[in-house]
Write a protein that holds these residues in place. Structure first.
Motif, PDB file in Angstrom:
ATOM      1  N   ALA A  54       0.820  -1.216   0.000  1.00 15.89           N
ATOM      2  CA  ALA A  54       0.000   0.000   0.000  1.00 15.89           C
ATOM      3  C   ALA A  54       0.853   1.264   0.000  1.00 15.89           C
ATOM      4  O   ALA A  54       0.507   2.249  -0.656  1.00 15.89           O
ATOM      5  N   SER A 118       0.586  13.354   8.338  1.00 15.10           N
ATOM      6  CA  SER A 118       1.768  12.588   7.927  1.00 15.10           C
ATOM      7  C   SER A 118       1.375  11.316   7.186  1.00 15.10           C
ATOM      8  O   SER A 118       2.019  10.935   6.212  1.00 15.10           O
TER       9      SER A 118
ATOM     10  N   ALA B  51       5.346  18.074   6.833  1.00 18.89           N
ATOM     11  CA  ALA B  51       5.077  16.839   7.567  1.00 18.89           C
ATOM     12  C   ALA B  51       5.575  15.691   6.700  1.00 18.89           C
ATOM     13  O   ALA B  51       5.143  15.561   5.551  1.00 18.89           O
ATOM     14  N   PRO B  52       6.476  14.889   7.214  1.00 13.35           N
ATOM     15  CA  PRO B  52       7.065  13.824   6.400  1.00 13.35           C
ATOM     16  C   PRO B  52       5.998  12.897   5.845  1.00 13.35           C
ATOM     17  O   PRO B  52       5.013  12.599   6.517  1.00 13.35           O
ATOM     18  N   HIS B  53       6.190  12.461   4.649  1.00  8.52           N
ATOM     19  CA  HIS B  53       5.228  11.606   3.970  1.00  8.52           C
ATOM     20  C   HIS B  53       5.409  10.169   4.453  1.00  8.52           C
ATOM     21  O   HIS B  53       6.392   9.510   4.125  1.00  8.52           O
ATOM     22  N   ALA B  54       4.453   9.703   5.241  1.00  8.46           N
ATOM     23  CA  ALA B  54       4.604   8.400   5.893  1.00  8.46           C
ATOM     24  C   ALA B  54       4.792   7.270   4.877  1.00  8.46           C
ATOM     25  O   ALA B  54       5.574   6.351   5.114  1.00  8.46           O
ATOM     26  N   SER B  55       4.090   7.333   3.782  1.00  2.76           N
ATOM     27  CA  SER B  55       4.208   6.259   2.796  1.00  2.76           C
ATOM     28  C   SER B  55       5.628   6.172   2.250  1.00  2.76           C
ATOM     29  O   SER B  55       6.200   5.087   2.144  1.00  2.76           O
ATOM     30  N   ALA B  56       6.162   7.316   1.925  1.00  2.00           N
ATOM     31  CA  ALA B  56       7.522   7.330   1.383  1.00  2.00           C
ATOM     32  C   ALA B  56       8.507   6.786   2.414  1.00  2.00           C
ATOM     33  O   ALA B  56       9.373   5.971   2.116  1.00  2.00           O
ATOM     34  N   SER B  58       7.869   4.779   4.845  1.00  2.00           N
ATOM     35  CA  SER B  58       7.665   3.344   5.041  1.00  2.00           C
ATOM     36  C   SER B  58       8.296   2.550   3.917  1.00  2.00           C
ATOM     37  O   SER B  58       8.939   1.522   4.140  1.00  2.00           O
ATOM     38  N   LEU B  59       8.093   3.040   2.724  1.00  3.61           N
ATOM     39  CA  LEU B  59       8.614   2.322   1.572  1.00  3.61           C
ATOM     40  C   LEU B  59      10.111   2.154   1.714  1.00  3.61           C
ATOM     41  O   LEU B  59      10.681   1.101   1.439  1.00  3.61           O
ATOM     42  N   THR B  64       5.968   0.744   9.023  1.00  2.31           N
ATOM     43  CA  THR B  64       4.882   1.703   8.789  1.00  2.31           C
ATOM     44  C   THR B  64       4.466   2.459  10.046  1.00  2.31           C
ATOM     45  O   THR B  64       3.755   3.442   9.969  1.00  2.31           O
ATOM     46  N   ARG B  65       4.888   1.958  11.205  1.00  5.37           N
ATOM     47  CA  ARG B  65       4.402   2.507  12.480  1.00  5.37           C
ATOM     48  C   ARG B  65       2.878   2.515  12.531  1.00  5.37           C
ATOM     49  O   ARG B  65       2.267   3.460  13.044  1.00  5.37           O
ATOM     50  N   GLN B 119      -1.482  -3.060   3.875  1.00  9.12           N
ATOM     51  CA  GLN B 119      -0.995  -1.840   4.511  1.00  9.12           C
ATOM     52  C   GLN B 119       0.370  -2.062   5.152  1.00  9.12           C
ATOM     53  O   GLN B 119       1.000  -1.114   5.599  1.00  9.12           O
ATOM     54  N   ARG B 120       0.776  -3.298   5.240  1.00  2.00           N
ATOM     55  CA  ARG B 120       2.048  -3.639   5.868  1.00  2.00           C
ATOM     56  C   ARG B 120       2.129  -3.126   7.305  1.00  2.00           C
ATOM     57  O   ARG B 120       3.136  -2.545   7.732  1.00  2.00           O
TER      58      ARG B 120
END
Lengths: 348, 348
Positions: A54, A118, B51-56, B58-59, B64-65, B119-120
């Motif tokens: 995702a 975020s 605000a940091p992009h969480a998806s980026a 995580s990738l 993913t927190r 969503q990992r």
DNA sequence: CTGTTAGCGCCTTCAA
DNA sequence: TTGAAGGCGCTAACAG
């Protein structure tokens, strides 16, 4: 528990003997793929237990298919119902829900909002904390995602909102009591600074006024929304020499305190006193006699909130970008008559 | 509502006149950055509302927190308490919670599990549906993320679990009633296929057996967990010529049905009948007399579940990779005495 | 201490 | 109809 990292689209492509593009097109049903390849891809994905990542997808597509659900107080059974319904509807629409409980604490609310930002949630459904009304709305108005306010509106904030018609709610309670012949009626209303409580009182007052009855001001108890306040207010009301024949509690905590006071004083409901409350309390049918209540349409509210939000989302990234004005829906409450209210002449 | 796309780390770097690496190191407090640059970066980020992009993230980072919270039934007030506590603790630990309600439907449960996989989520806390016990555990055992089972265990599943010690729960109820002199006691237990119900009954039986009292089998009512079943069972019990002097309801739905039956039959509690139930029902203190209950330690359970899960997560990607055996914690219930139980001799 | 750069997994042009 | 390639925003490894 299974070992190692999850398969990527590349591995699926390899196993199926095609390119990653074909896999993507197949699995997302976007673009034409020949029957044979479609089959091979599907099988390969199945065999590998492939699940698209995702985060990667979001990074690329710009949408997360995540909704934020920020609730002022999870312990409130009415909000819980909203949460249940919203989760169900969102899930059915293919969205995941990140649940945040601010527990009526504006700081937690703000932190959660930052987190949702975020996470790049595609939208947020917010039941704002009470204290955020006084100027703390910055975080909300700056919300860079489509947002819908539920249950509590914030005046001057340019956001969609879905609420109960609280004027009508008060009016329904009034009409019911009036129809039963009650004239000396009391209200335990919570904080007068709270818009919802004011509306409920106003509607209640208007309902009686329409029949030519004016409420006695001393019978309108204002304080806050705690059970303790409800208890204290009830004791005051019950100590008057000219006791009210009916009491309207505008909130479930207040109703709890009221019931406790009634129990302690050994007062019979509805013989000595009629009681009407708000919301479908989980125990409303349990207590004897069952509570007569005015219920908020939680299911309809949830539905409207989700659909409004999803429309905004599909309408464009920014909430107001598609030119549509903000909508502010008020849904209608309903009266549920049980045993706690009765005609006044049954009283003596 | 604010226009346009959100700022990226690159824009922050540009505004601060540094490289993206410096921004990243500054904001994440990883690596050394000189005081001057730290300041400039912080200001720039602030000004841009970065605000940091969480998806980026995580990738790139592989984490993913996000925690999944999959609940068998949100409407269950006990589970709701768990949800509240788990959300609070997770949030405090810097994790977002994706809430999923399976509403006792294994299909919904499975769909949600698939979604959490996509969503990992870094881990999942699961209160499994009842029906999933019969072999449907595949989806759970294949869970490619650390998972903790809460409240309901699944035998033969190699997962950490945190549950109430239900044997002890039954025993506490028994000891309390025994201490009050009750000998002819009944149990409304729900479904005997349900491990929890069995344990509670076994503990209850053992508690009395330890004092030399044997339960009458005809007073042990088995059916399912609905309020309706509780109501029916209660009516049966109350129709016996030799009525039980006390009833133990092993679940809150059953207790509700029991109370309804008691109300209908005009039976006085605790004079005619002592009643003991399970869980801190929201209305336990409200009904007159207050309900005596055996409570599950929801806060401790939530704490243990979250901490166990976070340990697993930090221990390695796969749940069992770090060699630690699965842990299976049982926490102790407690007795809360209110007015619904009384010594038997007060009875006649 | 600071900057440059290579991917993380995916989707989407664009070319074949 | 299918494949190759770029880049979303970020972090970490490496170079300066």
């Amino acid at each position: 528990m299974s070992a190692g990292p999850l398969p990527t689209i590349r591995e699926v492509a390899q196993l199926a003997g095609v390119s990653v593009a074909t896999v993507s097109k197949t699995l997302n049903r976007t673009g034409k793929v020949s029957e044979g390849l479609r089959e091979r891809v599907t099988v390969a994905a199945q065999k590998l237990g492939y699940a698209p990542h995702a985060s990667a997808r979001s990074l690329r597509s710009g949408a997360t298919r995540i909704l934020g659900l920020l609730v002022a107080d999870l312990a409130n059974p009415y909000f819980l119902k909203l949460v249940e319904n919203i989760e169900r509807l969102s899930s059915a629409a293919g969205y995941s829900v990140i649940l945040c409980n601010s527990a009526e604490d504006p700081e937690r609310e703000e932190r959660h909002l930052g987190m949702l930002l975020s996470q790049r949630a595609d939208g947020a459904i917010v039941i704002p904390t009470r204290r955020s009304w006084n100027g703390r709305m910055a975080a909300l108005s700056g919300l860079p995602v489509p947002g819908v306010l539920v249950d509590r509106r914030i005046e001057g904030l340019d956001l969609d909102s879905v609420t109960t018609d609280n004027l009508m709610l008060g009016r329904l309670a009034a009409e019911h009591l009036d129809g039963l012949g009650h004239r000396r009626v009391a209200v335990i209303m919570g904080s007068p600074e709270h818009q919802i409580a004011r509306h409920r009182l106003d509607g209640f007052r208007a309902g009686f006024a329409a029949r030519g009855v004016t409420l006695e001001e001393r019978l309108i108890q204002k304080d806050n929304f705690s059970e303790e306040a409800g208890h204290a207010a009830a004791l005051r009301l019950l100590s008057f020499s000219e006791r009210p024949t009916a009491i309207f509690a505008t909130n479930n905590h207040l109703a709890l305190g009221l019931l406790r006071a009634i129990g302690e004083q050994g007062i019979s409901v509805p013989e000595d006193l009629s009681v009407i409350a708000v919301d479908e309390l989980p125990w409303a049918g349990l207590v004897r006699p069952g509570m007569t209540v005015v219920t908020q349409p939680s299911e309809a509210i949830a539905e409207m909130a989700v659909s409004t939000l999803l429309e905004r989302i599909s309408g464009g990234r920014s909430s107001l970008k598609n030119g549509r004005d903000t909508v502010s829906v008020q849904l209608q409450p309903a009266l549920v008559v049980r045993g706690s209210t009765a005609a006044i002449r049954s009283r003596r």
